[in-house]
Design a protein around this motif. Structure first.
Motif, short mmCIF file in Angstrom:
data_model
loop_
_atom_site.label_atom_id
_atom_site.label_comp_id
_atom_site.label_asym_id
_atom_site.label_seq_id
_atom_site.Cartn_x
_atom_site.Cartn_y
_atom_site.Cartn_z
N VAL A 393 0.84 -1.19 0.00
CA VAL A 393 0.00 0.00 0.00
C VAL A 393 0.87 1.25 0.00
CG1 VAL A 393 -1.96 -1.10 1.15
CG2 VAL A 393 -0.17 -0.05 2.53
N CYS A 394 0.35 2.31 -0.64
CA CYS A 394 1.03 3.61 -0.64
C CYS A 394 0.00 4.66 -1.05
CB CYS A 394 2.21 3.63 -1.59
SG CYS A 394 3.13 5.18 -1.56
N GLY A 395 -0.49 5.42 -0.08
CA GLY A 395 -1.44 6.48 -0.37
C GLY A 395 -2.69 5.97 -1.04
N ASP A 396 -3.09 6.62 -2.14
CA ASP A 396 -4.33 6.27 -2.82
C ASP A 396 -4.15 5.24 -3.93
OD1 ASP A 396 -5.71 8.10 -1.26
OD2 ASP A 396 -5.40 9.76 -2.68
N MET A 397 -2.95 4.67 -4.05
CA MET A 397 -2.75 3.71 -5.14
C MET A 397 -3.55 2.43 -4.87
SD MET A 397 0.94 1.80 -4.90
CE MET A 397 1.12 0.29 -3.95
N GLY A 411 10.93 2.09 0.16
CA GLY A 411 11.85 3.21 0.27
C GLY A 411 11.23 4.51 -0.16
N ALA A 412 12.08 5.54 -0.19
CA ALA A 412 11.64 6.87 -0.60
C ALA A 412 12.83 7.61 -1.19
CB ALA A 412 11.06 7.64 0.57
N ARG A 413 12.59 8.30 -2.29
CA ARG A 413 13.57 9.22 -2.85
C ARG A 413 13.12 10.62 -2.46
NH1 ARG A 413 13.08 8.06 -7.88
NH2 ARG A 413 14.64 6.38 -7.82
N ALA A 424 9.14 0.87 -4.13
CA ALA A 424 8.91 -0.48 -3.63
C ALA A 424 9.41 -1.50 -4.63
CB ALA A 424 7.42 -0.70 -3.35
N ASP A 425 9.83 -2.64 -4.10
CA ASP A 425 10.25 -3.77 -4.92
C ASP A 425 9.65 -5.02 -4.30
OD1 ASP A 425 11.40 -5.80 -6.35
OD2 ASP A 425 13.47 -5.29 -5.85
N ALA A 426 8.61 -5.54 -4.95
CA ALA A 426 7.96 -6.75 -4.46
C ALA A 426 8.38 -7.96 -5.29
CB ALA A 426 6.44 -6.58 -4.50
N GLY A 427 9.53 -7.85 -5.95
CA GLY A 427 10.05 -8.95 -6.74
C GLY A 427 10.22 -8.62 -8.20
N ASP A 428 9.76 -7.44 -8.62
CA ASP A 428 9.88 -7.06 -10.02
C ASP A 428 10.73 -5.82 -10.21
OD1 ASP A 428 8.15 -5.40 -8.73
OD2 ASP A 428 6.55 -5.50 -10.24
N GLU A 432 8.81 3.33 -8.70
CA GLU A 432 8.03 4.34 -8.01
C GLU A 432 6.61 3.84 -7.78
OE1 GLU A 432 8.19 7.94 -10.24
OE2 GLU A 432 10.38 8.12 -10.11
N VAL A 433 6.06 4.17 -6.61
CA VAL A 433 4.69 3.78 -6.28
C VAL A 433 3.97 4.98 -5.67
CG1 VAL A 433 5.20 1.33 -5.96
CG2 VAL A 433 5.42 2.90 -4.04
N GLY A 434 2.67 5.01 -5.86
CA GLY A 434 1.88 6.08 -5.28
C GLY A 434 2.16 7.42 -5.93
N ALA A 435 1.57 8.45 -5.35
CA ALA A 435 1.74 9.81 -5.85
C ALA A 435 2.86 10.51 -5.09
CB ALA A 435 0.44 10.59 -5.69
#
Length: 472
Positions: A393-397, A411-413, A424-428, A432-435
Motif C-alpha cells: 500500500v502507498c497512499g491512494d494507489m 523506500g523513498a527518494r 517499492a520492490d515486491a520482486g519485479d 516508483e509507487v503512489g503519488a
C-alpha cells in the motif's frame, strides 16, 4: 587548506549550543518530546560531528508536538558537563554528567513555572552562579525580555525572584528576543541572543560591566544579501589556538533547523560574525587535521542497541521492539490510527540533501507496517495484512497483492524541496509507487523519516538494512 561548506550539520539540530573542553567540542540541541532527547555530538574541528549519546532518556507518555525539551544550554564546570533546558509547561531543568557519553543525572527542576524557556547559566569568577532565561508568550503571556536569577552554585535552585535585565519592548525594532547565551570575557558580561523570529530574525549581542546591566546591544549577524534566512540562535566557542567561532541555526521548513558555522572576530570591543555581519557559505576548517565524519543515518540493526540517530515520538515500551539477527522487529501494537499521534513511530531527522532511503520489510501476522515521512502531514509505503492476504500500500494507489511472508523492499527518494517519491520492490525491481508527497515540517521541528508497525498486537514487522544514500 581544508575547507567546509555550510550548513555543517545539514539536518534538524534545532537550537544548538556548543562548548569546547580541551581539544574536544560538544554540541546539544532541542528535542521536544522525542525520546531519547538532548543528543550529545562530538567533534575535533567544529565541522565533522558524530553522535555519542543522549542526556535525557525518558519524557512524555503521549505525543505532544512542540512541548518538552526546548533550547538547551551546554556548559562544563567543576569537572562536570551541565545542560539546562526549559520545558515551557513545567519549568527550567538541569542534568549533569562527568562523562558526556553518560550516565546523566535525572532532570531536576531549578525553577518551576509556565513559560520559562531558553535558560543559560554562568558561574562567575567569585564563585557566584547565575541563570538567565527568556519567556514564552504562549504560556506566560509575555516575551521579548530576559530575566536573570542568582543561582545556587550546585545548580539546585534559584536564590531570588529574578531581575528583568533586558526589556526588548524598549528597544526600537525588537520583537521576540529569546535564546540567551551568557558569557564573561575580560571582565565584561555578554549575552548572545536572537530576535525578530525564527525565519526572518537576526542575531544580537548585549554587553555590560555588571551582570545586572545596563546592557547595550548590537546586531552582529543578519541575512543581508545572502540566502540564509534567520540566522537564529546558537553558541560562541573558541579553538585551542584562540580563534573564535559562532554556530547557529537556519530554519529550512521540512528539513528543520540546520546548523551553520561562522568565523568570529573582535573589533572595537564587539564581535563581528561571518563576512561583515552576513553568513558565509563556508570557509577554512577551524582546526586542521580532522577526520571526515557526520551523524549516523543508515543502520544495519546489528546491535547491541538502536543507532543513536533514532528516536521515538514519546516514551517507548521495551515490548515494542527487538534487534535480532541483523533485523529490527517492531510489534504491530495498538495505538492511534493517525501516525502523528502514535508514540511507537521510530524516526530520524530528514537529511537536508537529496537522498534515497530503503529498507527490507516482512510482515508476519496481522497488522500494517512501513516506511513513513512524517511532519504536519504524513505518507507512507508499506504492507498491510487484510482478510484477503497481504498487500503493498502507498497512499491512494490500488493495493498490490503480495504473497504472505514475502520480503519487500520499501523506500523513498527525497528530492529538492523535500518532495518525496515512494519506492517499492515486491520482486519485479525497485519502482516508483503512489503519488509524490510534499514533506512538511511539524511544530518547531522538521519532518522525520521513520518506521512503524500497527495492529492489535498479533503481528510483527521485520525490517533489515535501513540504508540512507545521500546525494552531494
Amino acid at each position: 587548506m581544508t575547507t567546509y561548506r555550510n550548513p555543517v550539520l545539514n539536518a534538524d539540530w534545532s537550537d544548538p549550543d556548543v562548548i569546547r573542553v580541551g581539544a574536544d567540542f560538544y554540541l546539544t540541541a532541542s528535542t521536544f518530546t522525542k525520546v531519547p532527547g538532548l543528543p550529545i555530538l562530538h567533534s575535533r574541528d567544529l565541522v565533522n560531528w558524530t553522535i555519542i549519546g543522549h542526556a535525557v532518556t525518558s519524557g512524555y507518555d503521549d505525543v505532544r508536538p512542540g512541548c518538552g525539551v526546548w533550547a538547551p544550554s551546554l556548559r562544563h564546570h567543576d569537572g562536570r558537563f551541565w545542560i539546562f533546558y526549559g520545558d515551557p509547561d513545567v519549568g527550567i531543568h538541569v542534568v549533569s554528567a562527568e562523562d558526556p557519553r553518560g550516565p546523566w543525572t535525572a532532570p531536576h527542576v531549578v525553577k518551576p513555572g509556565a513559560g520559562l524557556i531558553d535558560p543559560c547559566p554562568l558561574w562567575d569568577d567569585d564563585g557566584q552562579a547565575y541563570l538567565v532565561h527568556a519567556w514564552a508568550k504562549s504560556r506566560a503571556g509575555v516575551n521579548n525580555r530576559l530575566t536573570l536569577h542568582r543561582m545556587s552554585p550546585d545548580a539546585r535552585e534559584v536564590l531570588d525572584e529574578g531581575t528583568l535585565i533586558i526589556d526588548a519592548d524598549l528597544l526600537p525594532g525588537y520583537r521576540t528576543l529569546e535564546g540567551p547565551k551568557l558569557y564573561k570575557r575580560d571582565g565584561t558580561y555578554w549575552i548572545f541572543a536572537p530576535a525578530g523570529g525564527v525565519e526572518q530574525g537576526w542575531q544580537s549581542v548585549f554587553r555590560a560591566h555588571s551582570i545586572f546591566g545596563p546592557y547595550e546591544d548590537r546586531i552582529v549577524l543578519e541575512q543581508g544579501g545572502t540566502d540564509v534566512n534567520g540566522p537564529h540562535q546558537g553558541g560562541w566557542v573558541d579553538t585551542p589556538s584562540g580563534e573564535h567561532w559562532f554556530m547557529h541555526f537556519q530554519d529550512r521548513g521540512a528539513y528543520g533547523r540546520v546548523v551553520h558555522l561562522q568565523p568570529m572576530a573582535w573589533e572595537d570591543g564587539w564581535p563581528v560574525m561571518g563576512a561583515d555581519g552576513e553568513p558565509v557559505p563556508g570557509g577554512r576548517v577551524p582546526v586542521p587535521g580532522g577526520t571526515p565524519a557526520e551523524p549516523a543515518t543508515s543502520d544495519d540493526f546489528a546491535g547491541p542497541g538502536l543507532g543513536l540517530q533514532w528516536s521515538w515520538q514519546a516514551n517507548p515500551d521495551p515490548a515494542w521492539w527487538e534487534l535480532r539477527d541483523g533485523t529490527l522487529r517492531l510489534a504491530c501494537v495498538p495505538g492511534p490510527e493517525d501516525l502523528r499521534e502514535r508514540p511507537s513511530v521510530l524516526g530520524q531527522r530528514l537529511p537536508g540533501d537529496p537522498c534515497t532511503v530503503t529498507t527490507g520489510l516482512t510482515l508476519d501476522g496481522e497488522g500494517r507496517a512501513g516506511l513513513v515521512v512524517l511532519g504536519f502531514t504524513y505518507a507512507y509505503v508499506g504492507l498491510e495484512r487484510t482478510a484477503g492476504g497481504t498487500v503493498l500500500v502507498c497512499g491512494d494507489m490500488e493495493p498490490v497483492p503480495v504473497k504472505d511472508g514475502t520480503r519487500v523492499t520499501v523506500g523513498a527518494r527525497i528530492g529538492e524541496g523535500a518532495l518525496v517519491t515512494f519506492l517499492a520492490d515486491a520482486g519485479d525491481g525497485l519502482r516508483e509507487v503512489g503519488a509524490p508527497f510534499q514533506a512538511t515540517q511539524s511544530r518547531w521541528v522538521g519532518a522525520v523519516v521513520g518506521l512503524f508497525a500497527a495492529g492489535d498486537g498479533a503481528g510483527q514487522a521485520v525490517f533489515d538494512a535501513f540504508t540512507v544514500d545521500i546525494e552531494r
